[in-house]
Design a protein around this motif. Structure first.
Motif, PDB file in Angstrom:
ATOM      1  N   LYS A  90     -24.558-120.586  44.873  1.00 23.59           N
ATOM      2  CA  LYS A  90     -25.895-120.781  44.312  1.00 23.59           C
ATOM      3  C   LYS A  90     -25.929-120.409  42.830  1.00 23.59           C
ATOM      4  N   MET A  91     -25.272-119.322  42.475  1.00 31.39           N
ATOM      5  CA  MET A  91     -25.265-118.898  41.084  1.00 31.39           C
ATOM      6  C   MET A  91     -24.482-119.879  40.206  1.00 31.39           C
ATOM      7  N   LYS A  92     -23.357-120.372  40.716  1.00 33.32           N
ATOM      8  CA  LYS A  92     -22.579-121.368  39.956  1.00 33.32           C
ATOM      9  C   LYS A  92     -23.388-122.644  39.767  1.00 33.32           C
ATOM     10  N   LYS A  93     -24.070-123.080  40.830  1.00 32.95           N
ATOM     11  CA  LYS A  93     -24.881-124.291  40.764  1.00 32.95           C
ATOM     12  C   LYS A  93     -26.006-124.132  39.746  1.00 32.95           C
ATOM     13  N   SER A  94     -26.525-122.912  39.607  1.00 36.78           N
ATOM     14  CA  SER A  94     -27.616-122.650  38.668  1.00 36.78           C
ATOM     15  C   SER A  94     -27.117-122.429  37.246  1.00 36.78           C
ATOM     16  N   GLY A  95     -25.805-122.387  37.073  1.00 40.23           N
ATOM     17  CA  GLY A  95     -25.249-122.217  35.742  1.00 40.23           C
ATOM     18  C   GLY A  95     -25.109-120.775  35.294  1.00 40.23           C
ATOM     19  N   HIS A  96     -25.291-119.823  36.206  1.00 40.79           N
ATOM     20  CA  HIS A  96     -25.174-118.412  35.844  1.00 40.79           C
ATOM     21  C   HIS A  96     -23.728-117.944  35.957  1.00 40.79           C
ATOM     22  N   GLN A  97     -23.309-117.150  35.004  1.00 41.71           N
ATOM     23  CA  GLN A  97     -21.963-116.600  35.018  1.00 41.71           C
ATOM     24  C   GLN A  97     -21.960-115.323  35.848  1.00 41.71           C
ATOM     25  N   LEU A  98     -21.639-115.498  37.107  1.00 44.62           N
ATOM     26  CA  LEU A  98     -21.649-114.386  38.047  1.00 44.62           C
ATOM     27  C   LEU A  98     -20.320-113.641  38.005  1.00 44.62           C
ATOM     28  N   ILE A  99     -20.405-112.325  37.964  1.00 46.88           N
ATOM     29  CA  ILE A  99     -19.227-111.467  38.080  1.00 46.88           C
ATOM     30  C   ILE A  99     -19.404-110.620  39.339  1.00 46.88           C
ATOM     31  N   THR A 100     -18.363-110.562  40.152  1.00 41.48           N
ATOM     32  CA  THR A 100     -18.410-109.798  41.390  1.00 41.48           C
ATOM     33  C   THR A 100     -17.352-108.709  41.372  1.00 41.48           C
ATOM     34  N   LYS A 101     -17.748-107.508  41.760  1.00 38.89           N
ATOM     35  CA  LYS A 101     -16.822-106.378  41.848  1.00 38.89           C
ATOM     36  C   LYS A 101     -16.814-105.872  43.284  1.00 38.89           C
ATOM     37  N   ASN A 102     -15.668-105.911  43.921  1.00 35.10           N
ATOM     38  CA  ASN A 102     -15.526-105.384  45.270  1.00 35.10           C
ATOM     39  C   ASN A 102     -15.509-103.864  45.185  1.00 35.10           C
ATOM     40  N   ASP A 124     -14.424-101.722  69.495  1.00 32.68           N
ATOM     41  CA  ASP A 124     -14.023-102.596  68.395  1.00 32.68           C
ATOM     42  C   ASP A 124     -14.070-101.856  67.058  1.00 32.68           C
ATOM     43  N   ASN A 125     -13.229-102.268  66.114  1.00 34.37           N
ATOM     44  CA  ASN A 125     -13.252-101.723  64.757  1.00 34.37           C
ATOM     45  C   ASN A 125     -14.089-102.641  63.869  1.00 34.37           C
ATOM     46  N   ILE A 126     -15.129-102.070  63.288  1.00 31.73           N
ATOM     47  CA  ILE A 126     -16.006-102.829  62.398  1.00 31.73           C
ATOM     48  C   ILE A 126     -15.780-102.354  60.966  1.00 31.73           C
ATOM     49  N   TYR A 127     -15.550-103.303  60.070  1.00 27.41           N
ATOM     50  CA  TYR A 127     -15.312-102.974  58.664  1.00 27.41           C
ATOM     51  C   TYR A 127     -16.506-103.382  57.805  1.00 27.41           C
ATOM     52  N   LYS A 128     -16.779-102.543  56.822  1.00 31.09           N
ATOM     53  CA  LYS A 128     -17.846-102.798  55.848  1.00 31.09           C
ATOM     54  C   LYS A 128     -17.208-103.226  54.538  1.00 31.09           C
ATOM     55  N   ILE A 129     -17.595-104.416  54.059  1.00 31.18           N
ATOM     56  CA  ILE A 129     -17.109-104.941  52.784  1.00 31.18           C
ATOM     57  C   ILE A 129     -18.307-105.058  51.848  1.00 31.18           C
ATOM     58  N   SER A 130     -18.297-104.324  50.742  1.00 31.80           N
ATOM     59  CA  SER A 130     -19.428-104.348  49.805  1.00 31.80           C
ATOM     60  C   SER A 130     -18.992-104.896  48.459  1.00 31.80           C
ATOM     61  N   ARG A 131     -19.860-105.732  47.878  1.00 28.42           N
ATOM     62  CA  ARG A 131     -19.615-106.300  46.554  1.00 28.42           C
ATOM     63  C   ARG A 131     -20.826-106.076  45.667  1.00 28.42           C
ATOM     64  N   LEU A 132     -20.565-105.673  44.425  1.00 26.92           N
ATOM     65  CA  LEU A 132     -21.620-105.496  43.427  1.00 26.92           C
ATOM     66  C   LEU A 132     -21.637-106.727  42.536  1.00 26.92           C
ATOM     67  N   ARG A 133     -22.818-107.334  42.374  1.00 21.44           N
ATOM     68  CA  ARG A 133     -22.961-108.575  41.615  1.00 21.44           C
ATOM     69  C   ARG A 133     -23.554-108.312  40.234  1.00 21.44           C
ATOM     70  N   PHE A 134     -23.005-108.990  39.228  1.00 15.67           N
ATOM     71  CA  PHE A 134     -23.482-108.863  37.849  1.00 15.67           C
ATOM     72  C   PHE A 134     -23.839-110.247  37.296  1.00 15.67           C
ATOM     73  N   ILE A 135     -24.934-110.323  36.570  1.00 13.68           N
ATOM     74  CA  ILE A 135     -25.270-111.487  35.760  1.00 13.68           C
ATOM     75  C   ILE A 135     -25.717-110.967  34.397  1.00 13.68           C
ATOM     76  N   GLN A 136     -25.231-111.589  33.342  1.00 14.92           N
ATOM     77  CA  GLN A 136     -25.488-111.130  31.978  1.00 14.92           C
ATOM     78  C   GLN A 136     -25.112-109.654  31.829  1.00 14.92           C
ATOM     79  N   GLU A 137     -24.038-109.280  32.499  1.00 16.55           N
ATOM     80  CA  GLU A 137     -23.476-107.930  32.451  1.00 16.55           C
ATOM     81  C   GLU A 137     -24.397-106.883  33.053  1.00 16.55           C
TER      82      GLU A 137
END
Length: 241
Positions: A90-102, A124-137
Motif C-alpha cells: 500500500k505504501m509503495k502504491k501510494s508513492g511513500h518511501q517506506l523503511i522497515t526495521k525488524n 505449540d511454539n508461537i513466535y512474535k515478529i515485530s517491525r517498526l515502520r518509518f516514513i519521512q524518517e
C-alpha cells in the motif's frame, strides 16, 4: 481559588481549536503562562497544567528557559484499512518511501487469546515478529505478527530477517491472502512504544487486530496487532479495487 477541571478543559479546547484553525503559525511562540493566565483569568498553575496536556497531545513543544512553540504540521498518509494488500504494498502504491526495521523475533509465553486466534495447541511454539515502520524518517507504526512454528517450521531462523510478512508468505506459495476478524480500537502507548514511536504518553494510537488467512485453504497464517500513530494517517475504510 479553586479551579474546576471543566475550566481547564475549556482552556485546552480553546487553544487546540486555535491551533487547528491555524490562528498560530507553525513554529510560533505561544504567549507566556502569565499572559495566558491573565487572558483566561485563571491562576498560572492552571495554565501550566493545560499546556502540559497540550504538549502531551503533540500540539506544542517546549524549549527549556525560552517558552513553548507550535509544533510542525504533521504529514498524513492515507491508509486503506481493508483489502488484500500488505502495508508495504500500500505504501509503495501510494508513492511513500517506506523503511522497515525488524525489532523483534522471539518465542512468547503461553497466551490464551493469541493461541485461540491461531487455533494452536498449548504445546505449540508461537513466535512474535515485530517491525517498526518509518516514513519521512519518522516512526509511524509497529506491526507485530504471531506465527505458529507448526505452520512455519523455519520461523525461528527466518523471523529476524522478515520485513514484510505477505512477501514471506508469497515466497512459500501462499499467493491469495485475506484478513479476517479485524478489530479496531484506540489505545495509549506504553513506555516502550513511546520510545519506539517517538510519541507522548497521551498521544492516542489506533490498534488493529486481525488474522491473516490463506484464501484457498482457509489456513490461519498469523494473528496480527498493528499500532498506528493516529496523527500520521487518514483512514480509508472502503475496500481496495
Amino acid at each position: 481559588m479553586i479551579i474546576s477541571v471543566d475550566i481547564e478543559l475549556k482552556i485546552l479546547d480553546d487553544l487546540m481549536q486555535k491551533i487547528i484553525a491555524k490562528k498560530f503559525k507553525v513554529g510560533e511562540k505561544l504567549p507566556s503562562e502569565n499572559e495566558l493566565a491573565d487572558q483566561y483569568r485563571v491562576p498560572r498553575t492552571t495554565v501550566r497544567r493545560t499546556l502540559a496536556k497540550l504538549e502531551e497531545r503533540g500540539f506544542i513543544y517546549s524549549r527549556r528557559g525560552v517558552g513553548r512553540y507550535i509544533n510542525n504540521e504533521s504529514f498524513q498518509v492515507e491508509l486503506n484499512l481493508n483489502g488484500k494488500s500488505s502495508f508495504t504494498d500500500k505504501m509503495k502504491k501510494s508513492g511513500h518511501q517506506l523503511i522497515t526495521k525488524n525489532i523483534c523475533c522471539e518465542r512468547i509465553e503461553f497466551d490464551q487469546q493469541i493461541y485461540d486466534q491461531l487455533t494452536a495447541n498449548s504445546e505449540d511454539n508461537i513466535y512474535k515478529i515485530s517491525r517498526l515502520r518509518f516514513i519521512q524518517e519518522e516512526p509511524i507504526a509497529i506491526h507485530t505478527s504471531y506465527i505458529n512454528q507448526t505452520v512455519f517450521p523455519d520461523i525461528q531462523e527466518d523471523g529476524s530477517h522478515i520485513q514484510s510478512m505477505f512477501a514471506y508468505y508469497r515466497q512459500l506459495g501462499y499467493t491469495e491472502l485475506i484478513n479476517r476478524n479485524s478489530l479496531l480500537s484506540a489505545t495509549f502507548p506504553t513506555l516502550t512504544e513511546q520510545q519506539l514511536l517517538s510519541c507522548k504518553s497521551m498521544e492516542p494510537l489506533i490498534m488493529i487486530e486481525s488474522n491473516c488467512v490463506d484464501a484457498s485453504s482457509a489456513k490461519i497464517l498469523e494473528h496480527t496487532k498493528v499500532l498506528y500513530r493516529s496523527n500520521k494517517f487518514k483512514y480509508n475504510v472502503s475496500r481496495d479495487s
